[in-house]
Design an enzyme around this catalytic site. Structure first.
Site: not given
Length: 562
Positions: A174, A230-232
């Protein structure tokens, strides 16, 4: 007369002068102490008044909108001072996702006292491009980014309402707000996508450290820092990562942990005692042994997040068990009060978010089964965008009723009758209709005007235009074909002229008023985006209809244009 006779009066006068001087000094010092004490009392009084200002403002508005006998029916008002906090939650932190629709500081000044009253004791500020980055990072700033003075004032205002400030800086995934710029595009994990950082490029750590340093410098004394992670998306797909994986048995989890540990070590070395938080999703499928061996549990607390209405509590407890076995001392949870039910959601489904929090309460109340890991707090996330490039979710004022429901549910350890009374009281609602997701019968919370006007727009704008287009006169004598070739019978067109004109005039006036209220809370880019996404599609249709009408009337019943 001898010398001794002359000296005695002189000595006496000197002694008297010294006594007078000492008395004067004592008087002056005493006056200064009194002034300092008075100033301290004045500062304390000013602080107390500022803390209560928002609550008094809501109270005055509530009384005005709920007149009692002879006026509107007043709902039963519970006494705010008699609230009992039966929650097992130590920290209840409200998340501000500032990458979209960031509120002006003047609005935050109104909101913070309400958050505190509803049961929050902290705020998580996810700045992204709203932070006043300087030097080489100045390119990251939004044109409407907060100033350094704004950040200082936000921290001050939060302190007045007893809200602990926790900054959030993304350090891995992100990072679109940074990697979208050509200056940092070479740091992307996947060259085509601006989502995630390449952990193997030296410039990646330099960028992250610079962002962290600037944010922490503006938050002296903060106890916690959230590093995101998060959410790499795309991790392992870049050439450097593929080469690393080939040399390390394809251990993607270890590669992720290496980067986070390096970031964490830098922060804790430069800021001893600072607690680090991170989203947990990238660790969910990493083995307990790998987590333990990484050393990460020594200085980071995972924040387990799930936003669904039907929370899978068994799955959550599985994660907690793994983190306990890996050696983490503390764990945080993250729920959602808005921005998690659809990327283009414009109205908050309160029941959805209430159920999410009821699920989290089950998890919280089961923490005794995990004696070696301490539950420290919960963050109520309020997402404004799904990512940096997506459209806006619900505006903050629209999400306030949901936030009130969720905070009070946590505070009272359930959606109890007392919680319902308090919600109704603090929002200034005559009735809170959970089935319709509505705060009915008024409202006196900050941003209530925007809340009510968004509701009116979403329920009526498109519907009013569709009704007009469905009218037999319009369908029969002013169809798309008539408008395309600009022909028609003025006698028949005149029959709905007034209706068309009034509809356009009424909506133009209403929307101008709405813009004014939006501009009180948000910056111009937010106002433009919300209007473009939710209003202009329909208003352009109505305006075009009026323009075509005038053009056809002017042609005076002539043949169609070919």
């Amino acid at each position: 007369m001898n010398r001794h006779t002359i000296r005695k009066p002189t000595m006496l006068r000197l002694l008297i002068l010294c006594i007078v001087a000492l008395a004067s000094v004592k008087f002056l010092l005493g006056s200064q102490v009194n002034r300092d004490a008075d100033m301290s009392v004045e500062v304390d009084e000013e602080k107390r008044v500022l803390q209560q200002r928002g609550a008094l403002r809501w109270e005055e508005e509530w009384e005005k909108n709920n007149e009692g006998p002879g006026g509107r029916q007043v709902p039963d008002k519970p006494r705010a001072t008699s609230q009992l906090d039966s929650s097992p939650t130590q920290f209840r932190v409200v998340h501000f996702d500032l990458k979209g629709a960031a509120p002006k500081v003047s609005y935050l000044e109104q909101i913070f006292p309400l958050l505190s009253t509803l049961g929050a004791n902290g705020i998580l500020l996810e700045y992204e491009d709203m932070f006043p980055f300087e030097g080489d990072l100045q390119i990251l700033r939004s044109p409407y980014a907060y100033s350094a003075e704004d950040i200082e004032k936000i921290r001050y205002l939060a302190g007045l309402s007893n809200l602990e400030v926790i900054p959030l800086v993304q350090v891995f995934g992100h990072l679109e707000f940074a990697l979208k710029h050509n200056k940092f595009a070479e740091l992307r994990e996947v060259p085509e996508y601006p989502n995630s950082l390449n952990p193997h490029t030296p410039g990646s750590q330099a960028l992250v450290r610079s962002m962290l340093s600037q944010v922490l410098d503006k938050h002296p004394g903060t106890r916690w820092l959230h590093i995101g992670a998060d959410e790499v998306f795309g991790l392992g797909e870049g050439l450097d990562s593929k080469n690393w994986l080939n040399s390390n048995n394809g251990d993607l989890g270890k590669m992720f942990l290496n980067h986070v540990k390096e970031v964490g070590s830098y922060v804790t070395d430069s800021h001893p005692g600072l607690g680090l938080l991170m989203w947990d999703d990238m660790m969910r499928h990493i083995s307990v042994e790998t987590l333990r061996e990484s050393g990460l549990p020594n200085f980071v607390s995972p924040m387990v997040w799930r936003y669904h209405a039907d929370l899978e509590t068994n799955q959550i407890e599985t994660y907690i068990s793994s983190y306990q076995a890996a050696g983490f001392s503390n764990v945080w949870f993250a729920s959602a009060f808005k921005g998690a039910s659809g990327p283009a959601q414009d109205w908050t489904p309160v029941s959805y978010h209430l159920n999410n929090h009821l699920g989290w309460l089950k998890v919280i109340n089961a923490m005794s089964r995990f004696p070696s890991i301490h539950f420290q707090g919960i963050v109520l996330t309020g997402w404004q965008r799904y990512d940096h490039f997506s459209v806006l979710c619900e505006l903050f004022p629209v999400g306030i009723p949901s936030l009130a429901v969720c905070l009070q549910t946590l505070k009272h350890d359930g959606f109890t009758d007392e919680a319902k009374k308090q919600i109704q009281y603090f929002l200034g609602c005559k009735n809170f209709n959970l089935d319709k997701n509505l705060c009915e019968g008024g409202g006196s919370f900050p941003g209530n005007e925007v809340y009510q006007m968004v509701l009116h727009i979403r329920e009526n704008l498109q519907n009013d235009i569709q009704k007009l287009l469905a009218n037999n006169l319009v369908r029969g004598w002013f169809s798309r074909y008539h408008r395309k070739y600009q022909f028609g019978n003025p006698r028949n067109l005149e029959k709905f002229k007034d209706r068309l004109s009034k509809l356009l005039e009424d909506w133009e006036s209403y929307l101008q008023n709405f813009r004014t209220h939006l501009e009180d809370i948000f910056f111009p880019d937010t106002v433009e985006e919300w209007m473009e996404e939710n209003v202009n599609e329909y208003m352009d249709q109505l305006r075009s209809l009026a323009t075509d009408f005038e053009a056809v009337i002017k042609r005076g019943g002539q043949p169609k244009l070919l």
